[in-house]
Write a protein that holds these residues in place. Sequence first.
Motif, PDB file in Angstrom:
ATOM      1  N   THR A 147     -42.168 113.504 -22.886  1.00 59.07           N
ATOM      2  CA  THR A 147     -42.464 112.918 -21.576  1.00 59.07           C
ATOM      3  C   THR A 147     -43.223 113.903 -20.696  1.00 59.07           C
ATOM      4  N   ARG A 148     -42.802 115.169 -20.723  1.00 53.92           N
ATOM      5  CA  ARG A 148     -43.480 116.212 -19.936  1.00 53.92           C
ATOM      6  C   ARG A 148     -44.934 116.359 -20.380  1.00 53.92           C
ATOM      7  N   TYR A 149     -45.156 116.418 -21.696  1.00 58.14           N
ATOM      8  CA  TYR A 149     -46.522 116.526 -22.212  1.00 58.14           C
ATOM      9  C   TYR A 149     -47.364 115.315 -21.794  1.00 58.14           C
ATOM     10  N   LEU A 150     -46.835 114.102 -22.008  1.00 55.52           N
ATOM     11  CA  LEU A 150     -47.606 112.893 -21.694  1.00 55.52           C
ATOM     12  C   LEU A 150     -47.952 112.819 -20.211  1.00 55.52           C
ATOM     13  N   THR A 151     -47.005 113.159 -19.354  1.00 54.04           N
ATOM     14  CA  THR A 151     -47.249 113.146 -17.906  1.00 54.04           C
ATOM     15  C   THR A 151     -48.330 114.158 -17.527  1.00 54.04           C
ATOM     16  N   ALA A 152     -48.244 115.364 -18.062  1.00 52.03           N
ATOM     17  CA  ALA A 152     -49.236 116.399 -17.758  1.00 52.03           C
ATOM     18  C   ALA A 152     -50.604 116.025 -18.321  1.00 52.03           C
ATOM     19  N   HIS A 153     -50.631 115.459 -19.517  1.00 58.03           N
ATOM     20  CA  HIS A 153     -51.907 115.072 -20.130  1.00 58.03           C
ATOM     21  C   HIS A 153     -52.592 113.989 -19.304  1.00 58.03           C
ATOM     22  N   ARG A 154     -51.823 112.991 -18.857  1.00 62.51           N
ATOM     23  CA  ARG A 154     -52.388 111.928 -18.007  1.00 62.51           C
ATOM     24  C   ARG A 154     -52.943 112.495 -16.704  1.00 62.51           C
ATOM     25  N   ALA A 155     -52.304 113.525 -16.188  1.00 64.26           N
ATOM     26  CA  ALA A 155     -52.740 114.141 -14.925  1.00 64.26           C
ATOM     27  C   ALA A 155     -53.820 115.201 -15.134  1.00 64.26           C
ATOM     28  N   HIS A 156     -54.249 115.392 -16.392  1.00 67.08           N
ATOM     29  CA  HIS A 156     -55.248 116.415 -16.735  1.00 67.08           C
ATOM     30  C   HIS A 156     -54.783 117.805 -16.324  1.00 67.08           C
ATOM     31  N   ASP A 157     -53.479 118.050 -16.453  1.00 66.08           N
ATOM     32  CA  ASP A 157     -52.877 119.336 -16.106  1.00 66.08           C
ATOM     33  C   ASP A 157     -52.644 120.134 -17.392  1.00 66.08           C
ATOM     34  N   THR A 161     -49.837 122.455 -34.080  1.00 68.23           N
ATOM     35  CA  THR A 161     -51.050 121.838 -34.599  1.00 68.23           C
ATOM     36  C   THR A 161     -51.241 120.485 -33.930  1.00 68.23           C
ATOM     37  N   VAL A 162     -52.494 120.193 -33.536  1.00 62.90           N
ATOM     38  CA  VAL A 162     -52.854 118.875 -33.022  1.00 62.90           C
ATOM     39  C   VAL A 162     -53.976 118.337 -33.893  1.00 62.90           C
ATOM     40  N   ILE A 163     -53.838 117.084 -34.291  1.00 68.23           N
ATOM     41  CA  ILE A 163     -54.881 116.397 -35.050  1.00 68.23           C
ATOM     42  C   ILE A 163     -55.338 115.224 -34.200  1.00 68.23           C
ATOM     43  N   ASP A 164     -56.632 115.198 -33.862  1.00 67.17           N
ATOM     44  CA  ASP A 164     -57.179 114.143 -33.014  1.00 67.17           C
ATOM     45  C   ASP A 164     -58.622 113.896 -33.402  1.00 67.17           C
ATOM     46  N   ASP A 165     -58.980 112.640 -33.568  1.00 63.58           N
ATOM     47  CA  ASP A 165     -60.361 112.241 -33.826  1.00 63.58           C
ATOM     48  C   ASP A 165     -60.958 112.980 -35.028  1.00 63.58           C
ATOM     49  N   GLY A 166     -60.138 113.180 -36.054  1.00 63.88           N
ATOM     50  CA  GLY A 166     -60.606 113.826 -37.276  1.00 63.88           C
ATOM     51  C   GLY A 166     -60.691 115.339 -37.211  1.00 63.88           C
ATOM     52  N   ASN A 167     -60.280 115.935 -36.104  1.00 66.19           N
ATOM     53  CA  ASN A 167     -60.309 117.390 -35.943  1.00 66.19           C
ATOM     54  C   ASN A 167     -58.893 117.945 -35.860  1.00 66.19           C
ATOM     55  N   THR A 168     -58.723 119.172 -36.354  1.00 64.38           N
ATOM     56  CA  THR A 168     -57.433 119.847 -36.306  1.00 64.38           C
ATOM     57  C   THR A 168     -57.540 121.070 -35.413  1.00 64.38           C
ATOM     58  N   TYR A 169     -56.586 121.204 -34.497  1.00 66.87           N
ATOM     59  CA  TYR A 169     -56.535 122.323 -33.561  1.00 66.87           C
ATOM     60  C   TYR A 169     -55.232 123.063 -33.824  1.00 66.87           C
ATOM     61  N   GLU A 170     -55.341 124.327 -34.191  1.00 65.75           N
ATOM     62  CA  GLU A 170     -54.157 125.106 -34.541  1.00 65.75           C
ATOM     63  C   GLU A 170     -53.963 126.254 -33.561  1.00 65.75           C
ATOM     64  N   GLY A 171     -52.756 126.362 -33.042  1.00 65.03           N
ATOM     65  CA  GLY A 171     -52.422 127.431 -32.108  1.00 65.03           C
ATOM     66  C   GLY A 171     -52.648 127.016 -30.669  1.00 65.03           C
ATOM     67  N   ILE A 172     -51.962 127.706 -29.799  1.00 61.42           N
ATOM     68  CA  ILE A 172     -51.928 127.358 -28.385  1.00 61.42           C
ATOM     69  C   ILE A 172     -53.306 127.448 -27.720  1.00 61.42           C
ATOM     70  N   GLU A 173     -54.117 128.434 -28.094  1.00 57.47           N
ATOM     71  CA  GLU A 173     -55.444 128.580 -27.490  1.00 57.47           C
ATOM     72  C   GLU A 173     -56.348 127.408 -27.860  1.00 57.47           C
ATOM     73  N   ALA A 174     -56.389 127.041 -29.124  1.00 59.03           N
ATOM     74  CA  ALA A 174     -57.220 125.919 -29.573  1.00 59.03           C
ATOM     75  C   ALA A 174     -56.745 124.608 -28.949  1.00 59.03           C
ATOM     76  N   ILE A 175     -55.433 124.439 -28.827  1.00 60.79           N
ATOM     77  CA  ILE A 175     -54.896 123.224 -28.212  1.00 60.79           C
ATOM     78  C   ILE A 175     -55.260 123.167 -26.729  1.00 60.79           C
ATOM     79  N   GLY A 176     -55.208 124.291 -26.038  1.00 61.50           N
ATOM     80  CA  GLY A 176     -55.620 124.334 -24.630  1.00 61.50           C
ATOM     81  C   GLY A 176     -57.075 123.941 -24.461  1.00 61.50           C
ATOM     82  N   GLU A 177     -57.950 124.424 -25.345  1.00 62.14           N
ATOM     83  CA  GLU A 177     -59.367 124.057 -25.285  1.00 62.14           C
ATOM     84  C   GLU A 177     -59.547 122.567 -25.552  1.00 62.14           C
ATOM     85  N   TRP A 178     -58.799 122.030 -26.520  1.00 64.57           N
ATOM     86  CA  TRP A 178     -58.856 120.599 -26.805  1.00 64.57           C
ATOM     87  C   TRP A 178     -58.399 119.791 -25.581  1.00 64.57           C
ATOM     88  N   LEU A 179     -57.318 120.209 -24.944  1.00 65.98           N
ATOM     89  CA  LEU A 179     -56.826 119.516 -23.753  1.00 65.98           C
ATOM     90  C   LEU A 179     -57.862 119.530 -22.632  1.00 65.98           C
TER      91      LEU A 179
END
Length: 119
Positions: free
Chosen positions: A19-29, A42-60
């Motif tokens: 819930t915390r993640y979804l709320t922050a993501h909707r708010a672009h926080d 790891t995050v997988i989105d739109d055929g791309n894989t993002y590994e580690g906190i730095e890559a996930i932050g850039e994806w966000l």
Amino acid sequence: MNDNQPRTISPDTLPEVITRYLTAHRAHDTAAAITAFTREATVIDDGNTYEGIEAIGEWLDRSATEFTYTIHLTGAQQTGAARYIAAHHLEGNFPGGTIDLRYQFTLRDGLIERLAIEP
């Protein structure tokens, strides 16, 4: 819980970290959203894989500015002891204009270890 038998749950009973993640993501926080992940997540989105906190932050950051859209949580399931699905309906200026996505979460130690976003 048997992984082969998903159980529909009320979206308001999703774990706090989701819930915390979804709320922050909707708010672009991005700063708040990133706190929901393990350091080696790891995050997988739109055929791309993002590994580690730095890559996930850039994806966000990129996903917050690439398109303008609304997102509505339409349902939730628990698919295992630490696995959840949050179904969303998106409408916006991306190709196609509307899409239904399944955010598939795997948790570890109270944080998101894996997130796969798929139609």
